[in-house]
Design an enzyme around this catalytic site. Structure first.
Site, short mmCIF file in Angstrom:
data_model
loop_
_atom_site.label_atom_id
_atom_site.label_comp_id
_atom_site.label_asym_id
_atom_site.label_seq_id
_atom_site.Cartn_x
_atom_site.Cartn_y
_atom_site.Cartn_z
N LYS A 53 -4.59 8.25 -58.42
CA LYS A 53 -4.08 9.67 -58.82
C LYS A 53 -4.64 10.46 -60.11
CE LYS A 53 -0.02 8.96 -56.07
NZ LYS A 53 1.26 8.70 -56.05
N GLN A 97 6.61 6.95 -58.90
CA GLN A 97 5.83 6.31 -58.02
C GLN A 97 6.98 5.18 -57.44
OE1 GLN A 97 2.67 6.41 -56.91
NE2 GLN A 97 3.36 4.72 -55.45
N ASP A 120 5.85 15.56 -54.61
CA ASP A 120 6.11 14.45 -53.63
C ASP A 120 6.90 15.27 -52.53
OD1 ASP A 120 4.72 12.32 -54.06
OD2 ASP A 120 6.06 11.50 -55.23
#
Length: 291
Positions: A53, A97, A120
């Site tokens: 990422k 994460q 997200d």
């Protein structure tokens, strides 16, 4: 008949090029999007994912901010970090994460993120907005699936869509996105009765059940479009939730594993960061990057 392969890797590469152009245009206005990734603990897969990422964030011209915390970090310390990132104008997108260590409440952590920076799309406000047809940050994997479906099929209106899987990350938001595009949507899962019969009626199958080769080729309606979200390890290979070897001879189009949906997830994370940046600066949403 052999199905067309839906090349998610190529689509994602093209998407990143489009995003880089949009980032360059923002920079001319003195705006540089910033994405902050927070990793708690030393999960090897998570470490690889966060590195990817960060690299791709920088490749499209965005600022990448990475925060690594030890596995024994108290939840209060993580929440304090999120608070600082929420207040930081250089940060337009925040992702924590998953999974988190056991001592942490994932829901509490996710919902501590500013919904406008929740790239997200997991915050309860974004979930509610998506479900009620309002402007929201959308989970990356379903957004990527939708982009692939639109690219393959054009207008999804009136199509019969079956989503196999009911997770908050993929199944539920995928169904909401398909409804937004006026598809007729059924949500199924591993315990659904007569699942093969439901599959045989579907123009679109999105398989996200987490079981290798769960969907068999003879379940699929001839000519249907099959999106396989599953990533399962079988020895030294990755395989999907669809039995690719049998399905490819029935479906009209199908995503391979790997190389299908997977590459779209990070590309859509960057797309969401770009969208969040535009909204934070009172600019229109970037064309083609939102539902």
């Amino acid at each position: 008949m052999t199905a067309r392969l839906i090349d998610g890797k190529a689509f994602a590469a093209d998407l990143r090029v489009r995003i880089a152009r949009e980032v360059a245009a923002l920079e001319k206005r003195g705006i540089t999007p910033g994405l902050a990734a927070v990793l708690v603990g030393d999960n090897p897969a998570s470490q690889v994912y966060v590195r990817s990422k960060g690299r791709m964030t920088q490749e499209v011209g965005m600022n990448s901010f990475e925060h690594r915390l030890s596995a024994d970090t108290p939840q209060a310390d993580l929440l304090a970090l999120i608070g600082r990132l929420n207040a930081d104008s250089a940060v337009n997108g925040i992702l924590v994460q998953l999974p988190l260590p056991r001592q942490m409440d994932e829901s509490a952590v996710i919902n501590a993120i500013d919904p406008a920076k929740d790239v997200d799309g997991f915050h309860i406000q974004n979930v509610g907005r998506l479900a009620t047809g309002q402007k929201a940050m959308v989970p990356c994997t379903p957004l990527g699936c939708l982009m692939l479906l639109r690219d393959q099929m054009g207008d999804l209106s009136g199509k019969s869509a079956l989503v196999i899987g009911r997770s908050n990350i993929v199944g539920k938001p995928m169904a909401q996105l398909l409804l937004r595009d006026s598809a007729t949507v059924t949500i199924a899962h591993s315990r659904t009765a007569n699942l093969p019969d439901l599959c045989r009626q579907a123009d679109i199958i999105v398989a996200a059940v987490g079981q290798p080769c769960f969907v068999q080729g003879d379940w699929i309606k001839p000519g249907a479009t099959v999106i396989d979200v599953g990533i399962n390890r079988a020895g030294d290979r990755l395989i999907g939730d669809v039995d690719f070897d049998t399905a490819r001879h029935v479906a009209g189009a199908i995503t391979p594993v790997p190389g299908g949906v997977g590459p779209m997830t990070i590309a859509c994370l960057l797309a969401n960061t770009l969208t969040a940046t535009a909204r934070a600066n009172g600019l229109p949403d970037p064309e083609g990057l939102t539902p």
